[in-house]
Design an enzyme around this catalytic site. Sequence first.
Site, mmCIF file in Angstrom:
data_model
loop_
_atom_site.group_PDB
_atom_site.id
_atom_site.type_symbol
_atom_site.label_atom_id
_atom_site.label_comp_id
_atom_site.label_asym_id
_atom_site.label_seq_id
_atom_site.Cartn_x
_atom_site.Cartn_y
_atom_site.Cartn_z
ATOM 1 N N GLU A 240 0.925 -1.067 -0.095
ATOM 2 C CA GLU A 240 0.084 0.028 0.189
ATOM 3 C C GLU A 240 0.950 1.182 0.024
ATOM 4 O O GLU A 240 1.660 1.423 1.169
ATOM 5 C CB GLU A 240 -0.992 0.205 1.113
ATOM 6 C CG GLU A 240 -1.876 -1.284 1.266
ATOM 7 C CD GLU A 240 -2.995 -1.046 0.304
ATOM 8 O OE1 GLU A 240 -3.105 -0.042 -0.093
ATOM 9 O OE2 GLU A 240 -3.676 -1.988 0.176
ATOM 10 N N CYS A 274 -2.412 9.684 2.081
ATOM 11 C CA CYS A 274 -1.860 8.748 0.906
ATOM 12 C C CYS A 274 -3.313 9.020 0.077
ATOM 13 O O CYS A 274 -3.001 9.023 -1.288
ATOM 14 C CB CYS A 274 -1.698 7.458 1.141
ATOM 15 S SG CYS A 274 -3.323 6.422 1.952
HETATM 16 P P1 NAD Z 1 8.353 5.011 4.260
HETATM 17 O O1 NAD Z 1 8.371 4.240 3.069
HETATM 18 O O2 NAD Z 1 9.410 5.812 4.697
HETATM 19 O O3 NAD Z 1 8.154 4.013 5.743
HETATM 20 C C1 NAD Z 1 7.411 3.076 5.778
HETATM 21 C C2 NAD Z 1 7.809 1.923 6.867
HETATM 22 O O4 NAD Z 1 8.910 1.283 6.320
HETATM 23 C C3 NAD Z 1 8.290 2.247 8.328
HETATM 24 O O5 NAD Z 1 7.772 1.725 9.158
HETATM 25 C C4 NAD Z 1 9.975 2.188 8.061
HETATM 26 O O6 NAD Z 1 10.490 2.326 9.241
HETATM 27 C C5 NAD Z 1 9.835 1.111 7.340
HETATM 28 N N1 NAD Z 1 11.143 1.013 6.559
HETATM 29 C C6 NAD Z 1 11.848 1.897 5.888
HETATM 30 N N2 NAD Z 1 12.920 1.261 5.251
HETATM 31 C C7 NAD Z 1 12.698 -0.255 5.242
HETATM 32 C C8 NAD Z 1 13.314 -1.217 4.801
HETATM 33 N N3 NAD Z 1 14.619 -1.048 3.933
HETATM 34 N N4 NAD Z 1 12.944 -2.456 4.924
HETATM 35 C C9 NAD Z 1 11.460 -2.564 5.517
HETATM 36 N N5 NAD Z 1 11.001 -1.570 6.211
HETATM 37 C C10 NAD Z 1 11.491 -0.209 6.016
HETATM 38 O O7 NAD Z 1 6.841 5.678 4.430
HETATM 39 P P2 NAD Z 1 6.268 6.795 5.413
HETATM 40 O O8 NAD Z 1 7.106 8.053 5.322
HETATM 41 O O9 NAD Z 1 6.342 6.125 7.021
HETATM 42 O O10 NAD Z 1 4.643 6.955 5.055
HETATM 43 C C11 NAD Z 1 4.417 7.708 4.197
HETATM 44 C C12 NAD Z 1 4.155 7.111 2.838
HETATM 45 O O11 NAD Z 1 3.109 6.108 2.821
HETATM 46 C C13 NAD Z 1 3.448 7.885 1.761
HETATM 47 O O12 NAD Z 1 3.996 7.787 0.397
HETATM 48 C C14 NAD Z 1 1.825 7.670 1.710
HETATM 49 O O13 NAD Z 1 1.299 8.075 0.598
HETATM 50 C C15 NAD Z 1 2.112 6.107 2.269
HETATM 51 N N6 NAD Z 1 0.809 5.544 2.725
HETATM 52 C C16 NAD Z 1 0.042 4.781 2.092
HETATM 53 C C17 NAD Z 1 -1.164 4.411 2.529
HETATM 54 C C18 NAD Z 1 -1.963 3.364 1.680
HETATM 55 O O14 NAD Z 1 -2.933 2.769 2.267
HETATM 56 N N7 NAD Z 1 -1.599 2.987 0.332
HETATM 57 C C19 NAD Z 1 -1.576 4.654 3.495
HETATM 58 C C20 NAD Z 1 -0.697 5.570 4.468
HETATM 59 C C21 NAD Z 1 0.438 5.950 3.910
#
Ligand code: NAD
Length: 499
Positions: A240, A274
Amino acid sequence: MSVATESAETFASLNPATGEVVAEHPVQDGAAVAAAIERAREAAEWWRALGWKERRLRLLNVKGSLARNLNRMAELIHQETGKPVQDAQLETIMAITHLDWAARNAQKVLGPRSVYPGLMAVNQKCVLEYQPLGVVGVIGPWNYPIFTPMGSIGYALAAGNAVVFKPSEFTPGVGVFLAELFDAVIPEHPVLQTVTGLGATGAALASSPHVDKIAFTGSARTAKRVMAACAENLTPIVAECGGKDACIVDSDADLDAAADAALWGAMSNAGQTCIGVERIYVVDEAYDKFLGKLTEKAKDLRPGFDREAAYGPITMPSQLDIIERHIKDALDKGGKAVVGGAESVRKPYVEPVVLTNVPDDSSAVCEETFGPTITVHRVKDLDEAVDKANRTSYGLAGTIFSGDKSRALDVARRMRSGMTSINAFAAFAQVAALPFGGVGESGFGRIHGADGLREFTRPKAITRQRFATMNLTTFARTEKEMARVLGLINMIHGRRYKR
Ligand code: NAD
């Protein structure tokens, strides 16, 4: 205790409005994550053996506990994300609704059912059921720290899996508190464990060969890394990711309602949504009137951390630079700021920014901004609106405002996205029975609804022979039997079909 705390190293979760430390949490390393997965494996076996009714009862009781602790949870979300308390309450209500639906519907959607075997296998009794995968790793974002992960956690648990949850490093406390609520209601086994830490902790979860599925929510960039790690073990993943959602406004739309919804869709939660509205395409006849109403309403919005503030600060400091860059790029390329401008970025807050005349190739139109900014575009008709709305690598959700039901439905279908809401903003997110997910760089797979339950299972097909009939899969079959079957097949399937 379902929150592993073996690590000596810690990190702080900060209030993004004040910079104060909300709490310190351990950085879980690979060994701690592996230990949590091992505990989850045992919990998964117990949880699966409990059966539908007992799981449902326990999950409904967790829901009850979350409802009774709603204000505590909302206060924690308010502290860690900076969003207004009421928004945090609303988010928690939505998480409660989803947990309730998943608990109540899991057996109906996933339980064993008979399937008609067809003429060729009429002697077989056929059963289809959806079995849990085992251990599901959930990696969450910070912008909706309870609603978003609950879309995976609640559905995975209702399907009979155990969950190891890695919350965002910006909102670890929400994940820890959620696991505590589960522990209190389900003390026998840790069916939900929270592991805290930075990206490396998430990476340890994704790269484990002992996790049966990863449910990732976050940026498309991280999703690719997670998917690469999962590829090593052929671990399936539901992703997502982000979006660049459009709102389309038809010439006969209710413009007050459209402006109100578009503004909320763009600016609530400081635009860190998002499925937030990032682009608005307005049909020519309605453009001036709509823009007037939108700008009038946008001017009244004030960010802050107090109870009267419309929205809070930017939660993740690095996002401020992206927002600033998008505004600057839009203005440099000939865009016009009709509300706010480059000076609206006052760290950690961003005041509302409404941009017009922004070229289609500017970053404010092409990339996810994740701030309280919006670009408004004039289009000649709905076809141009759909065409431009779809010109993005993302495809999460969308909105159409129109006075004509069938025209709106047609546009909704043509918008390249997983969800479209007509004459309201994001109504689908509150409907637990509807699937949620994107296309393209917005990800794949679905959370929520029946599809969301099935996402955390594997279909199992079982047949039981009730009586012997002519057997064609034996070396003893005869020419005569085969000829009879060929005649039958020709009679049933060989005919010509007419309209
Ligand atoms: P992000 O990708 O920076 O981090 C998401 C998660 O991944 C965090 O818990 C982070 O610690 C973890 N992470 C980071 N590097 C990793 C790795 N190498 N391996 C595994 N996990 C890792 O995203 P964010 O800034 O926390 O969230 C914002 C983004 O999420 C935006 O793009 C937003 O649109 C999206 N989002 C999507 C939805 C949806 O349902 N489609 C919902 C909410 C947010």
